[in-house]
Scaffold this motif. Structure first.
Motif, PDB file in Angstrom:
ATOM      1  N   PRO A  97      -9.954  26.075  57.905  1.00 15.85           N
ATOM      2  CA  PRO A  97     -10.916  24.968  57.990  1.00 15.85           C
ATOM      3  C   PRO A  97     -10.142  23.694  57.696  1.00 15.85           C
ATOM      4  O   PRO A  97      -9.003  23.652  56.909  1.00 15.85           O
ATOM      5  N   VAL A  98     -10.768  22.458  57.940  1.00 17.73           N
ATOM      6  CA  VAL A  98     -10.037  21.141  57.652  1.00 17.73           C
ATOM      7  C   VAL A  98     -10.968  20.276  56.840  1.00 17.73           C
ATOM      8  O   VAL A  98     -12.208  20.543  57.038  1.00 17.73           O
ATOM      9  N   PRO A  99     -10.222  19.466  56.103  1.00 17.72           N
ATOM     10  CA  PRO A  99     -11.144  18.407  55.669  1.00 17.72           C
ATOM     11  C   PRO A  99     -11.767  17.231  56.290  1.00 17.72           C
ATOM     12  O   PRO A  99     -11.133  16.876  57.443  1.00 17.72           O
ATOM     13  N   PHE A 100     -13.038  16.923  55.795  1.00 16.19           N
ATOM     14  CA  PHE A 100     -13.663  15.645  56.694  1.00 16.19           C
ATOM     15  C   PHE A 100     -14.407  14.679  55.602  1.00 16.19           C
ATOM     16  O   PHE A 100     -14.667  15.239  54.728  1.00 16.19           O
ATOM     17  N   LEU A 101     -14.608  13.668  56.285  1.00 21.35           N
ATOM     18  CA  LEU A 101     -15.220  12.584  55.558  1.00 21.35           C
ATOM     19  C   LEU A 101     -16.327  11.970  56.403  1.00 21.35           C
ATOM     20  O   LEU A 101     -16.072  11.695  57.739  1.00 21.35           O
ATOM     21  N   PHE A 102     -17.297  11.490  55.884  1.00 20.14           N
ATOM     22  CA  PHE A 102     -18.458  10.603  56.696  1.00 20.14           C
ATOM     23  C   PHE A 102     -18.696   9.240  55.573  1.00 20.14           C
ATOM     24  O   PHE A 102     -18.688   9.469  54.295  1.00 20.14           O
ATOM     25  N   TRP A 103     -18.564   8.271  56.263  1.00 20.03           N
ATOM     26  CA  TRP A 103     -19.003   7.112  55.648  1.00 20.03           C
ATOM     27  C   TRP A 103     -19.997   6.108  56.427  1.00 20.03           C
ATOM     28  O   TRP A 103     -19.612   6.115  57.849  1.00 20.03           O
ATOM     29  N   TYR A 104     -20.630   5.457  56.015  1.00 19.41           N
ATOM     30  CA  TYR A 104     -21.582   4.334  56.230  1.00 19.41           C
ATOM     31  C   TYR A 104     -21.904   3.534  55.387  1.00 19.41           C
ATOM     32  O   TYR A 104     -22.314   3.821  54.346  1.00 19.41           O
ATOM     33  N   PRO A 105     -22.391   2.344  55.879  1.00 26.46           N
ATOM     34  CA  PRO A 105     -22.893   1.385  54.837  1.00 26.46           C
ATOM     35  C   PRO A 105     -24.197   1.780  54.009  1.00 26.46           C
ATOM     36  O   PRO A 105     -25.151   2.264  54.935  1.00 26.46           O
ATOM     37  N   GLY A 106     -24.320   1.971  52.759  1.00 21.88           N
ATOM     38  CA  GLY A 106     -25.346   2.447  52.090  1.00 21.88           C
ATOM     39  C   GLY A 106     -25.512   3.975  51.938  1.00 21.88           C
ATOM     40  O   GLY A 106     -26.222   4.518  51.179  1.00 21.88           O
ATOM     41  N   ILE A 107     -24.321   4.878  52.217  1.00 22.98           N
ATOM     42  CA  ILE A 107     -24.220   6.517  51.952  1.00 22.98           C
ATOM     43  C   ILE A 107     -24.190   6.543  50.435  1.00 22.98           C
ATOM     44  O   ILE A 107     -23.571   5.860  49.726  1.00 22.98           O
ATOM     45  N   GLU A 108     -24.994   7.454  50.031  1.00 21.33           N
ATOM     46  CA  GLU A 108     -24.905   8.093  48.914  1.00 21.33           C
ATOM     47  C   GLU A 108     -23.630   8.926  48.570  1.00 21.33           C
ATOM     48  O   GLU A 108     -23.602  10.006  49.078  1.00 21.33           O
ATOM     49  N   THR A 160     -18.203  -5.714  59.159  1.00 17.60           N
ATOM     50  CA  THR A 160     -18.931  -6.853  59.040  1.00 17.60           C
ATOM     51  C   THR A 160     -19.960  -7.035  60.297  1.00 17.60           C
ATOM     52  O   THR A 160     -20.583  -8.052  60.400  1.00 17.60           O
ATOM     53  N   TRP A 161     -20.289  -5.760  61.036  1.00 20.45           N
ATOM     54  CA  TRP A 161     -21.242  -5.925  62.030  1.00 20.45           C
ATOM     55  C   TRP A 161     -22.641  -5.748  61.494  1.00 20.45           C
ATOM     56  O   TRP A 161     -22.819  -5.225  60.492  1.00 20.45           O
ATOM     57  N   GLU A 162     -23.408  -6.327  62.263  1.00 20.73           N
ATOM     58  CA  GLU A 162     -24.847  -6.267  61.969  1.00 20.73           C
ATOM     59  C   GLU A 162     -25.459  -4.957  62.172  1.00 20.73           C
ATOM     60  O   GLU A 162     -26.252  -4.550  61.185  1.00 20.73           O
ATOM     61  N   GLU A 163     -25.163  -4.150  63.071  1.00 18.90           N
ATOM     62  CA  GLU A 163     -25.410  -2.989  63.197  1.00 18.90           C
ATOM     63  C   GLU A 163     -24.701  -2.037  62.529  1.00 18.90           C
ATOM     64  O   GLU A 163     -23.291  -2.086  62.609  1.00 18.90           O
ATOM     65  N   PRO A 164     -25.216  -1.057  61.793  1.00 21.55           N
ATOM     66  CA  PRO A 164     -24.186  -0.419  60.847  1.00 21.55           C
ATOM     67  C   PRO A 164     -23.531   0.685  61.707  1.00 21.55           C
ATOM     68  O   PRO A 164     -23.943   1.061  62.883  1.00 21.55           O
ATOM     69  N   VAL A 165     -22.330   1.024  61.447  1.00 23.26           N
ATOM     70  CA  VAL A 165     -21.365   2.031  62.016  1.00 23.26           C
ATOM     71  C   VAL A 165     -21.115   3.352  60.952  1.00 23.26           C
ATOM     72  O   VAL A 165     -20.745   2.932  59.793  1.00 23.26           O
TER      73      VAL A 165
END
Length: 415
Positions: A372-383, A346-351
């Motif tokens: 190795p370990v699994p990881f994820l990245f997410w941010y608004p608009g990521i493909e 909900t924040w104006e600046e993306p996280v």
């Protein structure tokens, strides 16, 4: 863009027969981590450099982008920073567990899950009995404390007690490092490696004479509970020299670390992060999840970066408690990832959000493994990539493939 790393210590695991050949992460109910994986991008990460054991102090420092060959000095100096002990040039700072020895073997690495108050009274008792101008015991959190040896030599071989459950303790005593090179040390120690090892082993044996006599352990013995009856020093070093994250990554103007664990707080201290201490945190599955999440969100709103660390999954792995590990993973999803995602979206600046463990701690092995370990990245608009769930197997197909060490932080800060 702001950035937050949510780390479940030791969360990764192996496939387990009684779970239908699923890992605890695959078996657990984790709708929010799965959703972020489906809407984001994933991969796997090598968190431990060649030549290093898969300790949390190694893996977490590497995840934050540091070259371990340049900055590593062991857990002791990190925990010294966390509890506010300012190391002197001639200090050897060593992590000092209070553990349970039973029938000549290491029964557990935590003395029966001591509270901080219980651990403090025991370590202060040892300092009264064994402390002197060279030796000083300093209280930390729960079973995790600090031992300072003035003039001690770091070129010794100490094993972590969590790596040797149900093994005889005497063959694991401290030994001098062979063929060591101290030419790069910032100072020359007063003691030799052999003298330092002899001193530490003497302290271990004396602690085993003293601790069973303490009223706390006398009462525990009457109740049939595990006694906190030995110290176990390990992972010592001198004061490290580290650049701050602000110096390494110009995107970070300010940041914080939120954790119950001294060594993680110590990494944050040397990394130039604000160390945020939250009431009623334990490092276990009964920790104050909501308080840590609120603290992390408050810091993230006012700063650029937060490293939010949870220890419960690792402790469950070390205890070999499968049900608890599954429950701790679900707590991380429902009580941490869910409220953080629902707030920051909900924040104006993306996280940007990253979720990962630092290393696997398989419940059937009860120790860290170098995988190795699994990881994820997410941010608004990521493909998004094609991965639909967050777990060890699914992330093999992630678009980031296999990253190594600092590449994780480089990619994350580049989002």
């Amino acid at each position: 863009m702001k950035h937050i790393i949510i780390l479940g210590d030791g969360m990764a695991d192996h496939a387990i027969e009684r779970l239908g050949e699923k890992t605890p992460l695959q078996f657990a109910d984790t709708p929010y981590m799965d959703m972020l994986a489906k809407r984001g991008k994933t991969g796997r990460l090598v968190t431990v450099p060649d030549g290093f054991a898969p300790g949390s102090e190694v893996a977490n420092t590497a995840i934050l982008g540091y070259d371990l060959n340049k900055v590593y000095e062991g857990r002791g100096p990190l925990e010294a920073a966390s509890i506010g002990y300012e190391m002197r040039p001639d200090d050897l700072a060593i992590r000092c567990n209070i553990i349970t020895i039973d029938d000549g073997k290491i029964k557990n690495h935590h003395g029966g899950h001591l509270s901080t108050e219980e651990g403090t009274q025991l370590i202060e008792y040892l300092d009264e009995q064994l402390g002197n101008d060279r030796v000083h015991f300093i209280p930390g959190i729960q079973y995790r404390h600090l031992l300072i040896i003035k003039g001690g030599n770091k070129h010794i071989v100490c094993v972590g007690p969590h790596d040797h459950p149900n093994e005889p303790w005497e063959p694991l005593l401290v030994k001098p490092e062979e063929n060591y090179d101290d030419s790069k040390d910032s100072h020359k120690a007063e003691l030799t490696p052999q003298e330092t090892a002899d001193l530490l082993n003497d302290l271990i044996r004396k602690s085993q004479e003293l601790l069973p006599k303490h009223p706390f352990n006398v009462e525990r013995a009457k109740e049939g509970k595990d006694q906190a009856n030995s110290i176990w020093p390990w992972s010592g070093g001198y004061r490290p020299s580290m650049q701050t994250l602000q110096e390494l990554y110009p995107q970070i103007k300010s940041g914080s670390v939120v954790s119950a664990v001294d060594l993680i707080r110590g990494i944050g201290h040397y990394a130039g992060l604000d160390v945020i201490k939250v009431p009623r945190v334990t490092g276990l599955a009964n920790t104050n999840y909501e308080g840590k999440v609120q603290a992390a969100l408050t810091q993230l709103y006012n700063q650029d970066f937060v490293f939010l660390h949870f220890e419960a999954t690792d402790e469950a792995g070390h205890d070999g408690d499968l049900d608890l590990k599954i429950r701790a993973i679900q707590y991380l999803d429902h009580r941490v990832v869910e409220p953080i995602y629902n707030e920051v979206k909900t924040w104006e600046e993306p996280v940007a959000i990253a979720v990962l463990p630092d290393h696997p701690t398989p419940v059937e092995i009860r120790t860290h493994v170098k995988e190795p370990v699994p990881f994820l990245f997410w941010y608004p608009g990521i493909e998004p990539d094609s991965v639909q769930e967050y777990d060890e197997e699914s992330c093999v197909s992630g678009s980031y493939g296999m990253l190594r060490l600092h590449e994780f932080m480089d990619k994350f800060m580049g989002l």
